[in-house]
Design a protein around this motif. Structure first.
Motif, PDB file in Angstrom:
ATOM      1  N   ALA A   1       0.829  -1.202   0.000  1.00 57.38           N
ATOM      2  CA  ALA A   1       0.000   0.000   0.000  1.00 57.38           C
ATOM      3  C   ALA A   1       0.866   1.256   0.000  1.00 57.38           C
ATOM      4  CB  ALA A   1      -0.930  -0.004   1.218  1.00 57.38           C
ATOM      5  N   THR A   2       1.892   1.278   0.825  1.00 59.88           N
ATOM      6  CA  THR A   2       2.777   2.439   0.884  1.00 59.88           C
ATOM      7  C   THR A   2       3.460   2.666  -0.451  1.00 59.88           C
ATOM      8  OG1 THR A   2       3.147   2.098   3.240  1.00 59.88           O
ATOM      9  CG2 THR A   2       4.769   3.430   2.073  1.00 59.88           C
ATOM     10  N   LEU A   3       3.980   1.610  -1.050  1.00 59.29           N
ATOM     11  CA  LEU A   3       4.665   1.742  -2.334  1.00 59.29           C
ATOM     12  C   LEU A   3       3.728   2.219  -3.436  1.00 59.29           C
ATOM     13  CD1 LEU A   3       6.923  -1.429  -2.169  1.00 59.29           C
ATOM     14  CD2 LEU A   3       7.599   0.953  -1.808  1.00 59.29           C
ATOM     15  N   THR A   4       2.504   1.700  -3.433  1.00 61.92           N
ATOM     16  CA  THR A   4       1.544   2.105  -4.455  1.00 61.92           C
ATOM     17  C   THR A   4       1.176   3.576  -4.301  1.00 61.92           C
ATOM     18  OG1 THR A   4       0.671  -0.135  -4.541  1.00 61.92           O
ATOM     19  CG2 THR A   4      -0.706   1.597  -5.472  1.00 61.92           C
ATOM     20  N   VAL A   5       0.935   4.013  -3.072  1.00 65.47           N
ATOM     21  CA  VAL A   5       0.587   5.404  -2.827  1.00 65.47           C
ATOM     22  C   VAL A   5       1.761   6.314  -3.180  1.00 65.47           C
ATOM     23  CG1 VAL A   5      -0.028   7.085  -1.044  1.00 65.47           C
ATOM     24  CG2 VAL A   5      -1.187   4.877  -1.137  1.00 65.47           C
ATOM     25  N   GLU A   6       2.984   5.898  -2.862  1.00 66.51           N
ATOM     26  CA  GLU A   6       4.153   6.702  -3.225  1.00 66.51           C
ATOM     27  C   GLU A   6       4.316   6.779  -4.740  1.00 66.51           C
ATOM     28  OE1 GLU A   6       7.518   5.135  -1.127  1.00 66.51           O
ATOM     29  OE2 GLU A   6       6.834   5.952   0.782  1.00 66.51           O
ATOM     30  N   ALA A   7       4.014   5.704  -5.440  1.00 70.08           N
ATOM     31  CA  ALA A   7       4.104   5.712  -6.901  1.00 70.08           C
ATOM     32  C   ALA A   7       3.049   6.650  -7.493  1.00 70.08           C
ATOM     33  CB  ALA A   7       3.934   4.307  -7.460  1.00 70.08           C
ATOM     34  N   LEU A   8       1.901   6.747  -6.854  1.00 67.99           N
ATOM     35  CA  LEU A   8       0.848   7.656  -7.305  1.00 67.99           C
ATOM     36  C   LEU A   8       1.337   9.100  -7.219  1.00 67.99           C
ATOM     37  CD1 LEU A   8      -2.105   7.894  -8.230  1.00 67.99           C
ATOM     38  CD2 LEU A   8      -2.752   7.972  -5.829  1.00 67.99           C
ATOM     39  N   ALA A   9       2.062   9.422  -6.172  1.00 66.56           N
ATOM     40  CA  ALA A   9       2.745  10.695  -5.974  1.00 66.56           C
ATOM     41  C   ALA A   9       1.847  11.867  -5.612  1.00 66.56           C
ATOM     42  CB  ALA A   9       3.608  11.063  -7.177  1.00 66.56           C
ATOM     43  N   ASP A  10       0.582  11.864  -5.996  1.00 63.22           N
ATOM     44  CA  ASP A  10      -0.243  13.035  -5.763  1.00 63.22           C
ATOM     45  C   ASP A  10      -1.710  12.642  -5.652  1.00 63.22           C
ATOM     46  OD1 ASP A  10      -1.498  15.497  -5.758  1.00 63.22           O
ATOM     47  OD2 ASP A  10      -0.445  16.256  -7.502  1.00 63.22           O
ATOM     48  N   ASN A  11      -2.354  13.010  -4.567  1.00 65.75           N
ATOM     49  CA  ASN A  11      -3.774  12.693  -4.398  1.00 65.75           C
ATOM     50  C   ASN A  11      -4.666  13.440  -5.378  1.00 65.75           C
ATOM     51  OD1 ASN A  11      -3.487  10.846  -2.331  1.00 65.75           O
ATOM     52  ND2 ASN A  11      -3.532  12.408  -0.759  1.00 65.75           N
ATOM     53  N   ALA A  12      -4.123  14.432  -6.060  1.00 67.17           N
ATOM     54  CA  ALA A  12      -4.906  15.177  -7.043  1.00 67.17           C
ATOM     55  C   ALA A  12      -5.011  14.428  -8.372  1.00 67.17           C
ATOM     56  CB  ALA A  12      -4.294  16.555  -7.273  1.00 67.17           C
ATOM     57  N   GLU A  13      -4.214  13.382  -8.546  1.00 63.20           N
ATOM     58  CA  GLU A  13      -4.296  12.600  -9.779  1.00 63.20           C
ATOM     59  C   GLU A  13      -5.701  12.025  -9.934  1.00 63.20           C
ATOM     60  OE1 GLU A  13      -2.004  12.121 -12.140  1.00 63.20           O
ATOM     61  OE2 GLU A  13      -0.528  13.341 -11.086  1.00 63.20           O
ATOM     62  N   ALA A  14      -6.181  11.982 -11.143  1.00 62.11           N
ATOM     63  CA  ALA A  14      -7.529  11.480 -11.418  1.00 62.11           C
ATOM     64  C   ALA A  14      -7.702  10.029 -10.952  1.00 62.11           C
ATOM     65  CB  ALA A  14      -7.827  11.590 -12.909  1.00 62.11           C
ATOM     66  N   GLU A  15      -6.613   9.262 -10.962  1.00 63.73           N
ATOM     67  CA  GLU A  15      -6.685   7.842 -10.597  1.00 63.73           C
ATOM     68  C   GLU A  15      -6.658   7.607  -9.090  1.00 63.73           C
ATOM     69  OE1 GLU A  15      -3.709   8.953 -12.169  1.00 63.73           O
ATOM     70  OE2 GLU A  15      -4.526   8.824 -14.172  1.00 63.73           O
ATOM     71  N   SER A  16      -6.441   8.632  -8.291  1.00 60.65           N
ATOM     72  CA  SER A  16      -6.205   8.421  -6.861  1.00 60.65           C
ATOM     73  C   SER A  16      -7.349   7.688  -6.168  1.00 60.65           C
ATOM     74  CB  SER A  16      -5.909   9.741  -6.160  1.00 60.65           C
ATOM     75  OG  SER A  16      -7.022  10.601  -6.222  1.00 60.65           O
ATOM     76  N   GLY A  17      -8.579   8.073  -6.438  1.00 64.17           N
ATOM     77  CA  GLY A  17      -9.717   7.399  -5.802  1.00 64.17           C
ATOM     78  C   GLY A  17      -9.763   5.921  -6.131  1.00 64.17           C
ATOM     79  N   ALA A  18      -9.539   5.586  -7.403  1.00 66.85           N
ATOM     80  CA  ALA A  18      -9.559   4.183  -7.823  1.00 66.85           C
ATOM     81  C   ALA A  18      -8.401   3.399  -7.201  1.00 66.85           C
ATOM     82  CB  ALA A  18      -9.496   4.089  -9.345  1.00 66.85           C
ATOM     83  N   VAL A  19      -7.236   4.042  -7.083  1.00 69.26           N
ATOM     84  CA  VAL A  19      -6.076   3.367  -6.479  1.00 69.26           C
ATOM     85  C   VAL A  19      -6.360   3.051  -5.017  1.00 69.26           C
ATOM     86  CG1 VAL A  19      -3.664   3.664  -5.767  1.00 69.26           C
ATOM     87  CG2 VAL A  19      -4.377   4.322  -8.067  1.00 69.26           C
ATOM     88  N   TYR A  20      -6.837   4.031  -4.254  1.00 68.20           N
ATOM     89  CA  TYR A  20      -7.147   3.795  -2.845  1.00 68.20           C
ATOM     90  C   TYR A  20      -8.239   2.745  -2.686  1.00 68.20           C
ATOM     91  CZ  TYR A  20      -4.257   7.715  -1.381  1.00 68.20           C
ATOM     92  OH  TYR A  20      -3.204   8.551  -1.131  1.00 68.20           O
ATOM     93  N   ALA A  21      -9.246   2.790  -3.542  1.00 70.23           N
ATOM     94  CA  ALA A  21     -10.323   1.802  -3.464  1.00 70.23           C
ATOM     95  C   ALA A  21      -9.797   0.397  -3.731  1.00 70.23           C
ATOM     96  CB  ALA A  21     -11.432   2.152  -4.448  1.00 70.23           C
ATOM     97  N   ALA A  22      -8.908   0.270  -4.721  1.00 74.08           N
ATOM     98  CA  ALA A  22      -8.332  -1.048  -5.041  1.00 74.08           C
ATOM     99  C   ALA A  22      -7.480  -1.579  -3.901  1.00 74.08           C
ATOM    100  CB  ALA A  22      -7.506  -0.958  -6.324  1.00 74.08           C
ATOM    101  N   LEU A  23      -6.867  -0.691  -3.146  1.00 70.77           N
ATOM    102  CA  LEU A  23      -6.050  -1.091  -2.003  1.00 70.77           C
ATOM    103  C   LEU A  23      -6.909  -1.437  -0.792  1.00 70.77           C
ATOM    104  CD1 LEU A  23      -3.188   1.534  -2.196  1.00 70.77           C
ATOM    105  CD2 LEU A  23      -3.039  -0.898  -2.761  1.00 70.77           C
ATOM    106  N   GLY A  24      -8.195  -1.135  -0.863  1.00 73.08           N
ATOM    107  CA  GLY A  24      -9.087  -1.428   0.255  1.00 73.08           C
ATOM    108  C   GLY A  24      -8.859  -0.514   1.447  1.00 73.08           C
ATOM    109  N   MET A  25      -8.380   0.687   1.186  1.00 73.72           N
ATOM    110  CA  MET A  25      -8.140   1.624   2.280  1.00 73.72           C
ATOM    111  C   MET A  25      -9.456   2.275   2.680  1.00 73.72           C
ATOM    112  SD  MET A  25      -4.612   3.384   1.146  1.00 73.72           S
ATOM    113  CE  MET A  25      -3.108   2.664   1.760  1.00 73.72           C
TER     114      MET A  25
END
Length: 69
Positions: free
Chosen positions: A30-54
């Motif tokens: 989860a930490t590595l994926t969020v760090e790779a995302l780099a920015d919560n403003a990215e359009a994909e951020s919601g989908a990434v967090y949802a996929a991680l089950g956060m």
């Protein structure tokens, strides 16, 4: 993070310490994926967090969507 193959907390921690001393950067998916995302403003951020089950995935998605309008 668990490369020790044991159910013993002490043995797992000893294995992690050995890896760190050898120069391995210890983290989790989860930490590595969020760090790779780099920015919560990215359009994909919601989908990434949802996929991680956060648990805060819905909130992040709502905030991101609000800032895009």
């Amino acid at each position: 993070m668990d490369a020790s193959g044991t159910f013993s907390q002490a043995e797992r921690e000893a294995g992690l310490l050995r890896m760190q001393r050898a120069g391995v950067v210890v983290s989790d998916y989860a930490t590595l994926t969020v760090e790779a995302l780099a920015d919560n403003a990215e359009a994909e951020s919601g989908a990434v967090y949802a996929a991680l089950g956060m648990p805060f995935a819905v909130l992040v998605g709502q905030i991101s969507a609000a800032h895009q309008h």
